[in-house]
Enzyme design. Structure first.
Site, PDB file in Angstrom:
ATOM      1  N   HIS A 253       1.050  -0.955   0.072  1.00 37.85           N
ATOM      2  CA  HIS A 253       0.218  -0.026  -0.196  1.00 37.85           C
ATOM      3  C   HIS A 253       0.774   1.104  -0.027  1.00 37.85           C
ATOM      4  O   HIS A 253       1.632   1.267   0.677  1.00 37.85           O
ATOM      5  CB  HIS A 253      -0.904   0.024   1.201  1.00 37.85           C
ATOM      6  N   GLU A 256       1.577   3.371   2.969  1.00 33.96           N
ATOM      7  CA  GLU A 256       2.082   2.512   4.347  1.00 33.96           C
ATOM      8  C   GLU A 256       3.777   2.408   4.000  1.00 33.96           C
ATOM      9  O   GLU A 256       4.081   1.546   3.438  1.00 33.96           O
ATOM     10  CB  GLU A 256       1.538   1.415   4.659  1.00 33.96           C
ATOM     11  N   HIS A 401       3.508  -3.774   6.423  1.00 37.58           N
ATOM     12  CA  HIS A 401       2.394  -2.829   6.216  1.00 37.58           C
ATOM     13  C   HIS A 401       2.349  -1.769   7.367  1.00 37.58           C
ATOM     14  O   HIS A 401       3.188  -1.727   8.195  1.00 37.58           O
ATOM     15  CB  HIS A 401       0.851  -3.415   6.239  1.00 37.58           C
ATOM     16  N   GLU A 493       2.081  -5.475  10.706  1.00 42.72           N
ATOM     17  CA  GLU A 493       1.615  -4.260  10.761  1.00 42.72           C
ATOM     18  C   GLU A 493       2.524  -3.567  11.650  1.00 42.72           C
ATOM     19  O   GLU A 493       2.497  -3.715  13.012  1.00 42.72           O
ATOM     20  CB  GLU A 493       0.061  -4.377  11.335  1.00 42.72           C
TER      21      GLU A 493
END
Length: 686
Positions: A253, A256, A401, A493
């Site tokens: 993404h 990110e 991410h 994450e």
């Protein structure tokens, strides 16, 4: 810099009526050669070329290796001009190595006995410089200079060649020996990198550590940006038997960005620490092949970075409701330039798995891509990564991410489509949990349940969660890795702020460095081995089954395999079409620091009668098989060609167009303004 180079060129320029040099017959077509050399007796002379004054010899000979008859002819040639300005053209890269080996061709050392003759420079030196510096020429769209052709103008050690970099290396070794070991450390600039800066850093890193690293392209983004990967291993460029391969992917993404930066820093760290003798890093790179794709979505990154720049511009801030980098709108730059979310763009093999998992004959590994997928909209970035996953025997992977602080693992798509948050384990649930735990436990704060999260509740999870139990979505990259290949991929994450302020980059590196290293080292667990036939040849595509885990892995090109397993007792079976099955009982004790070696020898058997065709039970794979990738020539059908093979603007070359009339790169005017015959040998794709 451009002005300085132009001034230097004008100062070096000789009138355009300078005599043409003699060269090899194959160069005559370039229009800058004599057809026959003038008669002149060779002899040793004082070496007085100003840009070659730091060579460790003082006498040279004419004609030189290229056939130049005098110092004046050398100085009036494009070859010497190139060496004179190469530092500026390449922005300091590969200096003075390129100039020194070029000087050893233009002004070679002279030996007197038995008669005056030139000593050729060593081919091995040329090969090493070309391997480390070719990327710098590619970066300015310049061909590797013809007079640095390692096979044509350089000699082997057995021919008594001369190493033009010997003195430079000796000086470097003396300087390095004067540095205290306490002062040796990896120096990383913890700033954000634009796409151009990222490419430069990765290519410089590969050049600095060319014996353990190289860069290569997976393809190109929608807007033509390179999907540049860098690999680290003791034998870059090829798979080694029984050496596991892992990959790290960042910036899927585009907004990110922390993972992207961490992977750029990681590449620099691995290179530098290996050179400094860090035993841990040397062991890791000598036993593992590591692939790093810092940015899977460079187009999205450009959008996100521009948004952040605007939000920090005092003249633009009145248009923004949020302050600083926090959140970054959560959407700007997330998708690629086609507005596709790349982590929803992979084939949905999870639905195929759920639909057919109760059918005994259905294979739950290496599930083919359904035909229907190719009639949708596929991003070139997705296409390139799918080809990458299929081309190498990856064992494990991490996709980095942002937006939360947690590790998620497959399945990401719920086993009941109506349930958005439902625990949906894979057959390798225990292995995935161990993989996720490895990263989370080594992170400075991820596993701490008291750590402030970003909205989601992970109480008592210790920083890890099954993806579908968090939130469900189809078409994810991690599910695709698991169901289409041998690879187990987790999603990392890294934190709440998708685009953290620059001052946070170094603290984030400290929080994640040990976790990244531990994750890469964790690939060395479970079992590995080679499946061979009775003649000792490896069997490609053999299946390795573990009783109780309905997910097989398959052997690579030479018959080697890797199977991630936790400690315990297992029944492992190897099988291949046309061979007998072989099973072994193994015990993996706790705290193993390397994988167990389990080899198999399979005997050929007569083919059994053909079983009834069960393809009608599997409508998802009735028209294609695993080996058929892109059966409809998807990218050709859409007019784009395959990723990674774009036509160079103005350089692709219309049929019949003279190279002199094609669009020239930015540096071409430097040579034309100096009054030289056009050095078309510096143009790529000619």
């Amino acid at each position: 810099m451009v002005l300085a180079v132009l001034i230097l060129l004008n100062g070096l320029a000789i009138c355009c009526c300078a005599p043409q040099r003699f060269c090899e017959p194959e160069d005559e077509a370039l229009g800058d050669c004599y057809k026959s050399p003038p008669e002149e007796k060779p002899g040793c002379l004082e070496m007085n070329l100003s840009y070659c004054s730091d060579l460790d010899y003082s006498r040279t000979i004419f004609p030189n290796i290229l056939g130049h008859q005098s110092r004046q002819e050398v100085e009036s040639g494009a070859e010497y001009l190139l060496l004179s300005v190469i530092h500026g053209l390449l922005n300091g890269e590969c200096s003075p190595d390129i100039r020194l080996i070029g000087c050893s061709i233009l002004a070679p050392p002279c030996k007197h006995q038995p008669s005056p003759a030139a000593i050729k420079p060593c081919r091995s030196t040329c090969d090493a410089v070309k391997k480390g510096c070719a990327h710098a020429f590619e970066g300015i769209d310049m061909a590797w200079p013809y007079f640095l052709d390692c096979d044509r103008f350089f000699a082997g050690e057995q021919e008594g060649c001369y190493d033009p970099l010997a003195l430079l290396r000796a000086k470097q070794e003396v300087s390095f020996s004067n540095i205290s070991p306490d002062e040796q450390s990896t120096i990383i600039q913890f700033t954000y990198h634009s796409n151009a800066q990222m490419y430069s850093v990765l290519k410089r890193t590969a050049a600095k550590c060319s014996h353990i690293s190289r860069t290569y392209s997976l393809g190109r983004s929608v807007e033509g940006k390179d999907l540049l990967a860098i690999e680290f291993t003791d034998n870059p460029g090829g798979h080694e038997l029984l050496e596991p391969e892992i990959k790290l992917v960042g910036n899927m993404h585009g907004n990110e960005v922390l993972g992207r930066q961490l992977l750029i820093y990681l590449a620099q760290y691995l290179c530098s620490e290996y050179l400094l003798g860090n035993q841990r890093i040397q062991t890791l790179l000598n036993t593992t092949r590591i692939h790093i794709l810092a940015s899977m979505n460079p187009d999205g990154y450009d959008l996100a970075a521009a948004e952040v720049d605007d939000s920090n511009d005092p003249e633009q801030q009145e248009h923004y409701n949020q302050e600083g980098h926090e959140l970054n709108g959560w959407t700007v730059g997330r998708t690629n330039a086609q507005n596709l979310d790349l982590n929803r763009n992979f084939p949905d093999l999870t639905s195929v798995f759920y639909r057919n998992r109760r059918i005994r004959q259905f294979r739950t590994d290496h599930i083919p891509i359904p035909d229907s997928y190719w009639f949708g909209k596929i991003a070139p970035e997705t296409y390139a990564v799918m080809k990458w996953i299929r081309s190498l025997p990856f064992v494990q992977s991490a996709s980095l991410h942002g937006g939360e602080l947690v590790i998620s693992y497959p399945f990401d798509f719920s086993r009941h489509i109506q349930e958005e948050r439902m625990f949906s384990p894979t057959p390798d649930e225990l292995a995935f949990k161990q993989l996720a735990r490895t990263y989370a436990d080594a992170h400075a704060s991820m596993a701490d349940n008291n750590t402030e999260r970003c909205g989601a509740s992970f109480i008592r999870n210790g920083g890890i969660i099954n993806g579908a139990h968090w939130y469900s979505f189809p078409g994810g990259m991690s599910d695709f890795n698991y169901l289409h290949s041998n690879c187990l991929e987790i999603t990392v994450e890294l934190g709440c702020d998708k685009f953290p302020a620059e001052v946070e980059l170094y603290p984030e590196w400290l929080r994640n460095k040990e976790a990244l290293l531990s994750f890469m080292e964790s690939v060395h667990r479970g079992i590995k081995g080679v499946v061979k036939d009775e003649e000792g040849y490896g069997i490609k595509g053999a299946s390795i089954s573990v009783k109780g885990i309905r997910k097989d892995v398959t052997t690579a090109e030479d018959g080697d395999y890797w199977r991630l397993l936790n400690s315990g007792i297992y029944i492992v079976t190897a099988s291949a079409k046309g061979f007998s099955k072989v099973s072994k009982r193994i015990h993996l004790p706790a705290h193993m620091n390397k994988p167990g070696r389990v080899d198999f020898l399979l005997k050929k058997v007569n083919e059994p009668p053909v079983e009834p065709n069960l393809q009608h039970l599997f409508p998802s794979s009735s028209l294609d098989s695993y080996d058929r990738f892109d059966p409809y020539n998807y990218f050709q059908h859409h007019g784009g060609g395959e990723p990674g093979e774009p036509e160079e603007p103005g350089m692709g070359g219309e049929p019949g167009v003279d190279p002199e009339r094609r669009e020239k790169p930015w540096w071409w005017n430097y040579f034309s303004q100096a009054g030289f015959s056009s050095p078309t040998w510096l143009l790529r794709n000619v």
